[in-house]
Design a protein around this motif. Structure first.
Motif, mmCIF file in Angstrom:
data_model
loop_
_atom_site.group_PDB
_atom_site.id
_atom_site.type_symbol
_atom_site.label_atom_id
_atom_site.label_comp_id
_atom_site.label_asym_id
_atom_site.label_seq_id
_atom_site.Cartn_x
_atom_site.Cartn_y
_atom_site.Cartn_z
ATOM 1 N N GLU A 215 0.848 -1.188 0.000
ATOM 2 C CA GLU A 215 0.000 0.000 0.000
ATOM 3 C C GLU A 215 0.884 1.238 0.000
ATOM 4 N N PRO A 216 1.372 1.661 -1.181
ATOM 5 C CA PRO A 216 2.289 2.802 -1.219
ATOM 6 C C PRO A 216 1.611 4.089 -0.759
ATOM 7 N N ASP A 217 2.405 4.969 -0.148
ATOM 8 C CA ASP A 217 1.894 6.256 0.294
ATOM 9 C C ASP A 217 1.514 7.106 -0.911
ATOM 10 N N ILE A 218 0.584 8.023 -0.692
ATOM 11 C CA ILE A 218 0.160 8.906 -1.781
ATOM 12 C C ILE A 218 0.995 10.178 -1.713
ATOM 13 N N LYS A 219 2.299 10.020 -1.884
ATOM 14 C CA LYS A 219 3.235 11.139 -1.948
ATOM 15 C C LYS A 219 4.508 10.630 -2.598
ATOM 16 N N GLY A 220 5.275 11.517 -3.143
ATOM 17 C CA GLY A 220 6.541 11.143 -3.768
ATOM 18 C C GLY A 220 6.353 10.129 -4.884
ATOM 19 N N TRP B 282 -0.122 5.633 -7.883
ATOM 20 C CA TRP B 282 -1.568 5.824 -7.811
ATOM 21 C C TRP B 282 -2.123 6.477 -9.078
ATOM 22 N N ILE B 283 -1.352 7.353 -9.700
ATOM 23 C CA ILE B 283 -1.830 8.105 -10.868
ATOM 24 C C ILE B 283 -1.589 7.356 -12.176
ATOM 25 N N LEU C 240 -3.363 7.696 -16.043
ATOM 26 C CA LEU C 240 -2.612 8.271 -17.158
ATOM 27 C C LEU C 240 -2.562 7.306 -18.338
ATOM 28 N N ILE C 241 -2.335 6.034 -18.059
ATOM 29 C CA ILE C 241 -2.289 5.027 -19.122
ATOM 30 C C ILE C 241 -3.655 4.890 -19.790
#
Length: 133
Positions: free
Chosen positions: A100-105, A111-112, A116-117
């Protein structure tokens, strides 16, 4: 004949790459306190085994996962909070260790990226259909 010795040693190297040291004490043994063990299990299911790369450290049988499980249990038993242990693991092994990666950096990119793809695929498909008509 001597030229083959280094080649044979290089081919045999992966066989010796696996850790064969002793299993850490808390790797496969639960904590005495059920509440602490439940916290440890929740945390272990959210951390990725860096050797298996597709399993959590709770599910993996790899030697590295055993070491990571033991570390989580030792820190939980010492009174550390799960979010502090998680941060320590991320600092030590990198953001990739977290399911669960952080929504920063760099986590923000993870998450994005699907959006985008998706939009890039729609834009390319729209361009292809316009050219055909």
């Amino acid at each position: 004949m001597r030229a083959w010795v280094p080649i044979l040693l290089m081919l045999a190297a992966p066989a010796f790459a696996q850790g064969s040291g002793p299993t850490p004490a808390l790797a496969n043994r639960q904590l005495a306190d059920p509440a602490q063990e439940a916290e440890a299990m929740r945390l272990m299911h959210s951390l990725r085994c860096i050797q298996c790369q597709g399993q959590s450290i709770a599910d993996s049988d790899a030697a590295m996962a055993e070491t990571m499980r033991a570390e989580v249990r030792q820190q939980i038993a010492a009174g550390q909070k799960p979010q502090d242990i998680r941060s320590w693991m991320i600092d030590r092994y990198g953001e990739w260790v977290s399911f669960e990666p952080d929504i920063k950096g760099s986590g923000l990119l993870l998450w994005i990226a699907p959006f985008l793809i998706f939009f890039a695929a729609i834009w390319l498909a729209r361009g292809l259909f316009r050219r055909r008509t």
